[in-house]
Write a protein that holds these residues in place. Structure first.
Motif, mmCIF file in Angstrom:
data_model
loop_
_atom_site.group_PDB
_atom_site.id
_atom_site.type_symbol
_atom_site.label_atom_id
_atom_site.label_comp_id
_atom_site.label_asym_id
_atom_site.label_seq_id
_atom_site.Cartn_x
_atom_site.Cartn_y
_atom_site.Cartn_z
ATOM 1 N N CYS A 82 4.609 1.740 8.879
ATOM 2 C CA CYS A 82 4.393 3.081 8.319
ATOM 3 C C CYS A 82 5.710 3.851 8.217
ATOM 4 O O CYS A 82 5.947 4.559 7.251
ATOM 5 C CB CYS A 82 3.405 3.854 9.186
ATOM 6 S SG CYS A 82 1.720 3.212 9.060
ATOM 7 N N CYS B 4 1.520 -1.015 8.137
ATOM 8 C CA CYS B 4 0.980 0.081 7.329
ATOM 9 C C CYS B 4 -0.077 -0.508 6.399
ATOM 10 O O CYS B 4 0.238 -1.337 5.552
ATOM 11 C CB CYS B 4 2.095 0.712 6.493
ATOM 12 S SG CYS B 4 1.472 1.992 5.396
ATOM 13 N N VAL B 5 -1.314 -0.080 6.573
ATOM 14 C CA VAL B 5 -2.342 -0.629 5.690
ATOM 15 C C VAL B 5 -2.636 0.306 4.514
ATOM 16 O O VAL B 5 -3.588 0.104 3.761
ATOM 17 C CB VAL B 5 -3.633 -1.012 6.458
ATOM 18 C CG1 VAL B 5 -3.377 -2.229 7.317
ATOM 19 C CG2 VAL B 5 -4.143 0.122 7.312
ATOM 20 N N GLY B 6 -1.771 1.324 4.390
ATOM 21 C CA GLY B 6 -1.858 2.183 3.211
ATOM 22 C C GLY B 6 -1.125 1.564 2.034
ATOM 23 O O GLY B 6 -1.539 1.710 0.873
ATOM 24 N N TRP C 229 -1.002 5.520 11.839
ATOM 25 C CA TRP C 229 -1.758 5.712 10.592
ATOM 26 C C TRP C 229 -2.145 7.181 10.390
ATOM 27 O O TRP C 229 -2.276 7.634 9.260
ATOM 28 C CB TRP C 229 -3.025 4.845 10.588
ATOM 29 C CG TRP C 229 -2.757 3.363 10.625
ATOM 30 C CD1 TRP C 229 -1.559 2.732 10.449
ATOM 31 C CD2 TRP C 229 -3.718 2.328 10.856
ATOM 32 N NE1 TRP C 229 -1.705 1.359 10.556
ATOM 33 C CE2 TRP C 229 -3.035 1.085 10.809
ATOM 34 C CE3 TRP C 229 -5.092 2.307 11.107
ATOM 35 C CZ2 TRP C 229 -3.673 -0.140 10.993
ATOM 36 C CZ3 TRP C 229 -5.735 1.090 11.282
ATOM 37 C CH2 TRP C 229 -5.030 -0.128 11.231
ATOM 38 N N CYS D 113 0.813 8.808 8.663
ATOM 39 C CA CYS D 113 1.448 8.121 7.532
ATOM 40 C C CYS D 113 0.799 8.567 6.219
ATOM 41 O O CYS D 113 -0.418 8.434 6.048
ATOM 42 C CB CYS D 113 1.285 6.615 7.720
ATOM 43 S SG CYS D 113 1.749 5.671 6.274
ATOM 44 N N HIS E 32 0.882 7.162 3.360
ATOM 45 C CA HIS E 32 0.267 6.025 2.645
ATOM 46 C C HIS E 32 -1.113 5.714 3.225
ATOM 47 O O HIS E 32 -2.080 5.497 2.494
ATOM 48 C CB HIS E 32 1.145 4.779 2.762
ATOM 49 C CG HIS E 32 2.538 4.980 2.269
ATOM 50 N ND1 HIS E 32 2.848 5.036 0.940
ATOM 51 C CD2 HIS E 32 3.708 5.157 2.944
ATOM 52 C CE1 HIS E 32 4.156 5.234 0.795
ATOM 53 N NE2 HIS E 32 4.697 5.311 2.002
ATOM 54 N N CYS E 33 -1.168 5.702 4.545
ATOM 55 C CA CYS E 33 -2.439 5.370 5.201
ATOM 56 C C CYS E 33 -3.477 6.462 4.950
ATOM 57 O O CYS E 33 -4.649 6.179 4.685
ATOM 58 C CB CYS E 33 -2.231 5.155 6.707
ATOM 59 S SG CYS E 33 -1.378 3.604 7.063
HETATM 60 ZN ZN ZN Z 1 0.886 3.585 6.971
#
Ligand code: ZN
Ligand code: ACM
Length: 547
Positions: A286, A305-307, A343, A346, A348-349
């Motif tokens: 992230c 980072c899973v975003g 997360w 973040c 993105h997440c």
């Molecule tokens: Zn992330």
């Protein structure tokens, strides 16, 4: 003695000694053993006759000569059905009536008849036969060995009988891994769960991402705690690594395991336990910078980072190479110990959560799991994850490994998911073997922690079906013993922790409904001689929990 009583005396479990008829001491205990009159004399002139064809049969039968060639100085001849002699023969037949992996073994003075559904059962019949050899004979060259006449019928209780090895914390080389596979196969275990990636080291070559092994397979420092100081194996301040398996080595190990009827399940632990990968490719995290391969144990808040979509590209690329290396139907994606705090901060997440309508970070992890599972399913594979994957909801097809306790496994079994029980209080065989640490190597436990221990008898007594109805029990596919290696930095010590406790695990896995502690402990005296013959390192004190 009446005829009835005489017959009863012959119908015994393993390890009943009948004067002049020998005995059968086999672990895990076969389902049914009947001793008979006389012995079969196994000699260099004995012939192995194969009465059916199966691609796995040569590998199964190779076990006979691995065991006998050192004793006899030559291999037994292996012939087809047409050339089978009437006597002095080991006949190997196929029988469609025998359960998967099961076998019958009928030993008479003139022949040993083995029947099984396929090569896998033949291999286990031969593992049983191997334990029936008088171990004294194995010590040197002999002209022949006698095996007591007996009829054995056997099949495993559980279809999944696993052993996990963590090579991320400490690395074990190809020969050491092969030796663990031999040990697993000897105890009729059929899955080797290879935990290949960790915060502290990435151990599998991935061609598309060379930095995973250039950077991720080495850490700057030995650990600040750990028994290795007590044992003098490493010095603090020394780098550890680079240590990893090339793809060629992995293929070699997979082949070696296949020849021992062991399926290797690779684990790529995600989205937590990924610091070595983040250090190699910081964009996967992230924050996107500043990661170093972890030099202490414990749980890191630095996770993938899973975003970002690029994370999923990475996961799919890595898994594509993993699937190419490992034919296993099951692929383990970890999912454990993933703090979700990064997360929450973040963009993105958070954007991903919003776009997908997710209301918690736990659901974000589930989103990740579902995408990975869809990818695996597209490639004809099945996903396994640790029990934390239940937290945000899990698809009904995922197999759950219950490690934090039995609760995750029970919940998953009730929900209809396939379950492998690996509860840490029963199956984490990296723990010391007794509370008597002064009597247990390495005689120095990690600082700051009251060491937990795990005795042979608490493993032995464990019932994976506890608290489940008959219907729910059907979802328990098996059990797995785990060797996490934070405190295990030499192969000798790894073996010591494994044995004899893997033999207790094997009775839970194979012989669940006919376990008997006294019989087992007596049979273990025999198995120990086989450990000695192979030079295996093992604990000689069999602690019970209340001792
Ligand atoms: Zn992330
Ligand atoms: C685990 O012990 N974190 C699976």
């Amino acid at each position: 003695m009446s005829i009835f009583l005489a017959a009863m005396a012959l119908m015994v479990g393993c390890s009943r000694h009948v004067e002049s008829m020998g005995s059968v001491s086999v672990i895990p205990c076969p389902a049914k053993v009947e001793l008979a009159q006389g012995v079969f004399t196994l000699a260099p002139s004995t012939v192995v006759a194969l009465h059916f064809e199966d691609a796995g049969l040569p590998a199964a039968v190779a076990l006979i000569n691995r065991v006998l060639e050192p004793i006899f100085g030559r291999a037994l001849a292996i012939v087809g059905s047409d050339e089978a002699p009437m006597e002095n023969v080991i006949n190997i037949f196929r029988s469609a009536e025998i359960a998967d992996e099961g076998y019958t073994l009928d030993i008479t003075p003139s022949a040993i008849d083995i029947a099984a559904a396929d090569a896998h059962g033949v291999f286990y019949a031969l593992q049983t036969l191997r334990q029936m050899l008088p171990v004294e004979a194995l010590k040197g060259r002999v002209g022949s060995v006698d095996i007591p006449a007996a009829k054995i019928e056997d099949a495993p209780h559980f279809q999944y009988r696993g052993l996990l090895l963590d090579v991320g914390r400490y690395f074990f080389d190809v020969d050491e891994v092969k030796s663990m596979i031999d040990i697993a196969a000897m105890h009729k275990m059929n899955y080797f769960h290879w935990h290949l990636t960790e915060d502290q080291g990435w151990r599998i070559e991935i061609k598309k991402y060379p930095r995973l092994t250039e950077v991720g397979s080495r850490r700057d420092d030995s650990m600040e705690i750990g028994v290795h100081y007590a044992r003098g194996a490493k010095l603090k301040g020394e780098p550890y690594g680079p240590f990893f398996y090339t793809q060629e080595q992995i293929r070699e190990v997979v082949r070696y395991a296949e020849e021992r009827f062991v399926t290797i399940i690779p684990e790529i632990d995600l989205p937590g336990h990924m610091v070595a990968a983040l250090a190699s490719y910081p964009h996967l995290g992230c924050v996107g910078e500043g990661y170093k391969v972890r030099v202490s144990w414990g749980i890191s808040e630095d996770v993938m980072c899973v975003g970002k979509e690029s994370t999923f590209e990475f996961i799919e690329d890595v898994l594509t190479e993993v699937l190419d290396l490992f034919p296993s139907e099951y692929i383990h994606i970890g999912g454990d110990e993933c703090p979700r705090v990064a997360w929450t901060k973040c963009p993105h997440c958070q954007a991903r959560m919003k776009a997908e309508g997710l209301t918690s970070e736990a659901q974000l992890q589930t989103y990740c799991n579902h995408r990975v599972e869809a990818f695996l399913q597209k490639h004809g594979r099945k996903m396994i994850g640790w029990d934390e994957i239940l937290e945000g909801g899990v698809s009904p097809t995922t197999t759950v490994m219950s490690w934090t306790g039995v609760e995750g496994g029970i919940a998953a079994a009730k929900a209809g998911n396939p379950v492998v029980m690996t509860p840490r209080n029963y199956f984490y065989i990296n723990r010391p073997q007794s509370r008597h640490l002064e009597k247990e190597p390495p005689f120095g436990q990690p600082k700051n922690k009251a060491p937990r221990y795990l005795t042979l008898d608490s493993i032995y007594k464990y019932n994976p079906y506890d608290r489940l109805t008959a219907d729910e029990q059907r979802n328990i596919k098996g059990v797995e013993a785990c060797l996490w290696t934070e405190q295990i930095d030499t192969y000798d010590y790894l073996e010591y922790l494994t044995l004899p406790r893997l033999s207790a695990v094997s009775e839970v896995a194979w012989s669940l409904n006919h376990r008997d502690w006294n019989r087992y402990i007596s049979d273990l005296e025999h198995l120990r001689k086989l450990y000695d013959y192979h030079g295996y390192n093992y604990a000689t004190s069999y602690w019970r929990d209340n001792e």
